[in-house]
Design a protein around this motif. Structure first.
Motif, PDB file in Angstrom:
ATOM      1  N   ARG A 159       0.722  -1.196  -0.044  1.00  0.00           N
ATOM      2  CA  ARG A 159      -0.074   0.032   0.009  1.00  0.00           C
ATOM      3  C   ARG A 159       0.861   1.009  -0.084  1.00  0.00           C
ATOM      4  O   ARG A 159       0.428   2.056  -0.796  1.00  0.00           O
ATOM      5  CB  ARG A 159      -0.733  -0.091   1.195  1.00  0.00           C
ATOM      6  CG  ARG A 159      -2.326   0.620   0.835  1.00  0.00           C
ATOM      7  CD  ARG A 159      -3.026   0.371   2.108  1.00  0.00           C
ATOM      8  NE  ARG A 159      -3.533  -0.894   2.388  1.00  0.00           N
ATOM      9  CZ  ARG A 159      -3.585  -1.734   3.741  1.00  0.00           C
ATOM     10  NH1 ARG A 159      -3.212  -1.074   4.616  1.00  0.00           N
ATOM     11  NH2 ARG A 159      -3.906  -2.881   3.610  1.00  0.00           N
ATOM     12  N   GLU A 164      -0.633  -2.263  -4.287  1.00  0.00           N
ATOM     13  CA  GLU A 164      -1.356  -3.185  -3.575  1.00  0.00           C
ATOM     14  C   GLU A 164      -2.150  -3.946  -4.563  1.00  0.00           C
ATOM     15  O   GLU A 164      -2.466  -5.173  -4.428  1.00  0.00           O
ATOM     16  CB  GLU A 164      -1.918  -2.802  -2.337  1.00  0.00           C
ATOM     17  CG  GLU A 164      -3.152  -1.921  -2.692  1.00  0.00           C
ATOM     18  CD  GLU A 164      -2.653  -0.340  -2.608  1.00  0.00           C
ATOM     19  OE1 GLU A 164      -1.748  -0.317  -3.331  1.00  0.00           O
ATOM     20  OE2 GLU A 164      -3.577   0.493  -2.384  1.00  0.00           O
ATOM     21  N   GLU A 165      -2.599  -3.347  -5.651  1.00  0.00           N
ATOM     22  CA  GLU A 165      -3.693  -4.009  -6.733  1.00  0.00           C
ATOM     23  C   GLU A 165      -2.914  -5.022  -7.488  1.00  0.00           C
ATOM     24  O   GLU A 165      -3.672  -5.929  -7.895  1.00  0.00           O
ATOM     25  CB  GLU A 165      -4.298  -2.807  -7.444  1.00  0.00           C
ATOM     26  CG  GLU A 165      -5.547  -2.480  -7.034  1.00  0.00           C
ATOM     27  CD  GLU A 165      -5.742  -0.854  -7.081  1.00  0.00           C
ATOM     28  OE1 GLU A 165      -5.276  -0.323  -8.271  1.00  0.00           O
ATOM     29  OE2 GLU A 165      -6.117  -0.275  -6.033  1.00  0.00           O
ATOM     30  N   ARG A 166      -1.635  -5.180  -7.530  1.00  0.00           N
ATOM     31  CA  ARG A 166      -0.969  -6.223  -8.193  1.00  0.00           C
ATOM     32  C   ARG A 166      -0.209  -7.074  -7.440  1.00  0.00           C
ATOM     33  O   ARG A 166       0.470  -7.953  -7.934  1.00  0.00           O
ATOM     34  CB  ARG A 166      -0.028  -5.585  -9.441  1.00  0.00           C
ATOM     35  CG  ARG A 166      -0.928  -4.779 -10.355  1.00  0.00           C
ATOM     36  CD  ARG A 166      -0.069  -4.192 -11.630  1.00  0.00           C
ATOM     37  NE  ARG A 166       0.988  -3.263 -10.908  1.00  0.00           N
ATOM     38  CZ  ARG A 166       2.152  -3.177 -10.597  1.00  0.00           C
ATOM     39  NH1 ARG A 166       2.849  -4.326 -11.230  1.00  0.00           N
ATOM     40  NH2 ARG A 166       2.864  -2.174 -10.475  1.00  0.00           N
TER      41      ARG A 166
END
Ligand SMILES: C[S@@+](CC[C@H](N)C(=O)[O-])C[C@H]1O[C@@H](n2cnc3c(N)ncnc32)[C@H](O)[C@@H]1O
Length: 284
Positions: A159, A164-166
């Motif tokens: 984060r 954090e999305e990957r």
């Protein structure tokens, strides 16, 4: 209290506790606790330090004098020139692990398509997973660990660095944490696994023994986790995919024999600046 008096006080306590660079560490703790710059403390040693900062500084000096690692006291460590959060739930990233990341980056950069899926097994604070995700914007990283507390730290670091999305965080025992749809689909499987022998633990410095034992100790021989990874990685790697492992001092010959027995077609061992074998790269 004046900054120079606190600095001196900290130096005395740390030196009494046998800390190797007491003056340097005392100044670092003072500047972090007070948010005064080094330049300010050096040029204006008479600067008054606020009461809250004094109290924090003294707590930190006491913790450090109790041989708690500096990174745990500060809650932060540097890896690949970036700051990462660390807590006693995770290993403190080591500079030699940067070799493992650099070798991984080279491999990924050499692929025409640098997207794809990679796994970082035993991610700890997440330094490897986050560094790779930052270097390759279309990469998806599966980051695993046995310790849910360590995974939480890794998630916070993802984060902090906006990736954090990957990164997909998975708790579990080594490769068992990976979903079966990843079989034969990983471009890279990277790990800095525990590789210390059980019998070695007692002789490690007190600071190191404040780190999670499970993050460092593998078993009686030290190569147990590496062995499981070498054999298990085969079913997850894409044809042409790479296994990248950090290994302990003098484990090269044993690890080569695992690779041979596991049927890898090609491998390469990289050395650190001191000429010691530290990273193994292998292809099926
Ligand atoms: C040497 S640390 C490496 C941490 C981080 N990747 C780094 O390089 O700083 C090894 C990590 O593997 C995890 N670990 C140990 N045994 C494991 C297992 N059987 N399955 C999954 N993770 C494990 C530990 O919790 C620890 O976070």
């Amino acid at each position: 209290v004046r900054a120079d008096e606190l600095w001196e006080e900290g130096t005395r306590i740390l030196s009494g506790a046998g800390i190797p660079r007491p003056r340097w560490e005392s100044l670092l703790l003072l500047t972090r606790a007070s948010s005064l710059s080094r330049e300010r403390v050096l040029a204006h040693p008479e600067t008054e330090v606020e009461e809250k900062a004094q109290a924090l500084f003294r707590v930190w000096v006491r913790r450090r004098a109790g041989r708690e690692p500096l990174a745990y006291v500060l809650g932060e460590a540097e890896f690949m020139s970036r700051p990462f959060l660390v807590t006693p739930a995770c290993l403190i990233p080591r500079p030699e692990t940067e070799l493992l990341v650099e070798a991984s980056q080279e491999f990924l950069a050499s692929r025409a398509f640098s997207g794809g899926r990679v796994a970082d097994v035993g991610t700890g604070s997440g330094v490897i997973a986050v560094s790779l995700a930052l270097s390759f914007p279309s990469l998806v990283v599966y980051a695993t660990d046995l310790s849910p507390e360590a995974l939480e730290v890794a998630r916070q670091n993802a984060r902090l660095h906006g990736v954090e999305e990957r990164i997909i965080f998975l708790a579990g025992d080594l490769l068992e944490a990976l979903p079966s749809f990843l079989r034969r689909s990983l471009l890279l499987l990277v790990s800095n696994p525990p590789y210390v022998r059980e019998g070695e633990w007692e002789s490690l410095p007190p600071e190191v023994r404040r780190e999670p034992r499970e993050a460092l100790v593998a078993g009686p021989r030290g190569t147990e986790v590496i062995e499981r990874l070498v054999f298990g990685a085969r079913e997850f790697l894409l044809p042409g995919g790479m296994l990248a492992l950090e290994i302990g001092l003098r484990q090269g010959p044993t690890v080569r024999s695992f690779l041979r027995r596991a049927g890898y077609s090609r491998w390469e061992v990289r050395r650190d600046h001191a000429g010691r074998e530290r990273v193994v790269l292998a292809w099926l």
